[in-house]
Design a protein around this motif. Structure first.
Motif, PDB file in Angstrom:
ATOM      1  N   THR A 187       0.829  -1.200   0.000  1.00  0.00           N
ATOM      2  CA  THR A 187       0.000   0.000   0.000  1.00  0.00           C
ATOM      3  C   THR A 187       0.866   1.254   0.000  1.00  0.00           C
ATOM      4  OG1 THR A 187      -1.788  -1.160   1.127  1.00  0.00           O
ATOM      5  CG2 THR A 187      -1.827   1.230   1.243  1.00  0.00           C
ATOM      6  N   GLN A 206      -7.554   0.073  -0.201  1.00  0.00           N
ATOM      7  CA  GLN A 206      -7.690  -1.214   0.467  1.00  0.00           C
ATOM      8  C   GLN A 206      -8.924  -1.237   1.378  1.00  0.00           C
ATOM      9  OE1 GLN A 206      -4.068  -2.278   2.374  1.00  0.00           O
ATOM     10  NE2 GLN A 206      -4.872  -4.157   3.249  1.00  0.00           N
ATOM     11  N   ASP A 237      -5.892  -1.742  -5.041  1.00  0.00           N
ATOM     12  CA  ASP A 237      -5.330  -2.234  -3.782  1.00  0.00           C
ATOM     13  C   ASP A 237      -6.274  -3.276  -3.185  1.00  0.00           C
ATOM     14  OD1 ASP A 237      -3.839  -2.657  -1.537  1.00  0.00           O
ATOM     15  OD2 ASP A 237      -3.679  -0.542  -0.960  1.00  0.00           O
ATOM     16  N   GLU A 238      -5.935  -4.533  -3.373  1.00  0.00           N
ATOM     17  CA  GLU A 238      -6.719  -5.671  -2.895  1.00  0.00           C
ATOM     18  C   GLU A 238      -8.185  -5.577  -3.323  1.00  0.00           C
ATOM     19  OE1 GLU A 238      -5.821  -7.140   0.882  1.00  0.00           O
ATOM     20  OE2 GLU A 238      -3.717  -6.565   0.790  1.00  0.00           O
TER      21      GLU A 238
END
Ligand SMILES: Nc1ncnc2c1ncn2[C@@H]1O[C@H](COP(=O)(O)OP(=O)(O)OP(=O)(O)O)[C@@H](O)[C@H]1O
Ligand SMILES: [Mg+2]
Lengths: 251, 293
Positions: free
Chosen positions: A45, A87, A175-176
């Motif tokens: 991140t 995220q 992000d994820e």
């Protein structure tokens, strides 16, 4: 090298005593999908935050389409053609799904203040059409007028993806994107990301814990551990790399 | 019945002023989470600018324009020069609120230094002695103008926030600054606009309040406290709540003065607020606002 869209060179980021990134080199070629993997706290991140100017790296260089991103503000980076998701979702919870997507259109609104104020009709229709295209693609029709806070988690994930897409980016940082979803939802979202790449010709840089999804989407993989790049190559190579196996076993 | 209506009307007029003040407080609060204690003082200095221009026989519109501009500039300058830097050095919210208190004191000093502490009267083109009969009640020209200003300010702000692209950017910025930035919204510019608009709304309140009383360096203190109370009553993050809270407060105050005793005028207003907050800590529209905007 021709075809490089993003070049990250010798990037370091320190918070007091913690080294979040340690001389990391990553390049992303135009049109490819690159996955960044690594255990918790390995700096994935942080890498995204440096690229999008939320963090200021301690040293190193970041170049996008031949121009340095260092010292730019986050909105300037965005207007250069980089969009991202977060995220832990950062949506406009009290707005409707449609309004969230329209905020994503901000960069493409006419710069003329008075036209902007009057919301010129033809412009409006153009932006709505783009938003509609995303709504259709991500199957958000049923919730378009719903307040985002009232939507299910899986829907919110899609809204955030759609909002990033609405900016018409050259490079999309995810992000994820499938974390917290059910197996079925994961497969669905992976399919949509695949679709988006084809349809909008966007280059994708992806952080993903789910190695199955990551290897399905990415043609290349980079592994981080404690802020250091420990492996790079095809998904198969990287996942069998002894350092990577060790890092994941240690987790 | 006439008496009730008459006092209710007086209350609505006062409430319109509180609404203008409260809207500015809420606008700043919901976009930066900062309570601006200099809100009233920014309006004071701007109203004194209008005073100087009007005593020099400049036209009213020029004086109004100049004072709105003064208020907006002071607000924006404070945001850009002080708050942004403080934030960059890691100041917390309380620290920033204290900075607004500092600004309030600085402005008070400047006003006393430049204009003196003696109360003066603002030469105003709208009369508070000329009255009109509307049905059962009598309304002064100034009251009418005040209510019109309150309505115009509220509707104007509603249109800006809900119906324009700038408003969309303002809402996005106040809901999630980081997300707004990464979508390409120049948040510093957007927040500057919020400070300018909020300060200008306070100035309108000052300009329309001044002719009803004498102008002195502290004349905005009472309306500021009432506006703040109205904002809390309505729900600090709700723009419609600010207006509703202000009108309720204005009318309650006026009716208390009429039917109980004038000494209780301020007390009862705050008793109502305490009761409402005990029952609904988020304020009257605090939650509804969250659901919709
Ligand atoms: N703002 C910050 N202040 C201090 N330390 C930070 C900050 N942001 C990140 N870190 C630290 O930097 C390191 C890398 O964090 P980062 O969030 O980049 O990891 P990650 O790979 O994304 O982990 P995860 O898989 O849990 O999301 C961690 O040790 C983290 O505690
Ligand atoms: Mg992370």
């Amino acid at each position: 090298m021709a075809g490089e869209l993003l070049e990250v060179e010798q990037l370091s980021l320190r918070f007091g005593g913690i080294t979040a990134l340690d001389r990391v080199d990553v390049t992303v070629a135009e049109g490819e999908t690159l996955a960044v993997i690594g255990p918790n706290g390995s700096g994935k991140t942080s890498l995204f935050n440096c690229i999008t100017a939320i963090y200021r790296p301690t040293s190193g260089a970041i170049t996008f389409r031949g121009r340095s991103l260092l010292g730019l503000s986050p909105d300037a980076v965005a207007s250069g053609g980089i969009a991202r998701t977060f995220q832990n979702l950062r949506l406009f919870h009290n707005m409707t799904v449609l309004d969230n997507l329209l905020v994503g259109r901000h960069l493409h609104f006419r710069k003329n203040f008075f036209e902007a104020l009057l919301r010129v009709r033809r412009e409006e229709i153009r932006h709505r059409r783009r938003a509609e295209e995303i709504i259709e693609l991500l199957d958000l029709e049923a919730v378009r007028k719903s307040r985002v806070a009232d939507c299910a988690y899986g829907v919110q994930k899609r809204v955030e993806l759609g909002r990033a897409l609405a900016t018409e980016p050259r490079l999309l940082l995810l992000d994820e994107p499938v974390s917290g979803l059910t197996q079925e939802e994961k497969d669905e979202l992976a399919y949509w990301i695949h679709e988006i790449r084809g349809r909008f010709g966007v280059t994708v840089l992806l952080v993903e814990h789910d190695l199955r999804v990551a290897s399905r989407l990415a043609s290349r993989m980079v592994a981080l551990d404690h802020g250091v790049k420990i492996a790079e190559g095809t998904p198969g190579e990287v996942q069998q790399h002894p350092e990577v196996v060790k890092a994941y076993l240690g987790e | 019945m006439e008496r009730l209506l008459q006092y209710a009307l007086t209350g609505l007029s006062a409430g319109s002023l509180y609404a203008l003040v409260a809207l500015g407080i809420v606008l700043i609060y919901r976009s930066t989470r900062v309570l601006n204690f200099a809100h009233g003082d920014i309006a004071t200095v701007a109203t004194f600018v209008a005073f100087t221009m009007l005593t020099r026989r400049l036209p009213f519109w020029a004086a109004l324009g100049a004072s709105l501009l003064t208020g907006a500039l002071v607000g924006v300058a404070f945001y850009l020069v002080v708050l942004v830097r403080a934030q960059r050095r890691g100041a917390n919210l309380l620290g920033m609120v204290i900075l607004t208190l500092g600004l309030a004191l600085i402005i008070q000093g400047v006003v006393v230094y430049v204009w003196g502490a003696e109360p003066v009267s603002l030469p105003f083109p709208i009369s508070d002695t000329r009255t009109y009969s509307v049905g059962l009640v009598v309304v002064s020209q100034l009251s009418l103008a005040t209510m019109a200003a309150g309505l115009l300010g509220s509707v104007g702000l509603y249109v800006l926030v809900q119906r324009t692209r700038l408003g969309l950017a303002m809402r996005a910025t106040s809901e999630n600054l980081m997300a707004a930035q990464t979508l390409g919204i120049p948040t510093r510019l957007v927040l500057s606009v919020s400070w300018a608009v909020a300060s200008a709304l306070g100035v309108v309140a000052g300009i329309f309040l001044a002719p009803a009383l004498l102008l002195d360096p502290f004349f905005m203190l009472d309306p500021f406290l009432k506006g703040f109370a109205a904002a809390v009553l309505g729900g600090l993050n709700s723009l419609p709540g600010a207006v509703v809270g202000a009108l309720i407060l204005g009318v309650a105050e006026s009716l208390t003065g009429a039917y109980l005793t004038i000494q209780f005028k301020n007390t009862l207003a705050f008793v109502i607020i305490i009761v409402v907050l005990l029952v609904r800590p988020e304020g009257l529209l605090g939650r509804e606002f969250k659901e919709r905007v």
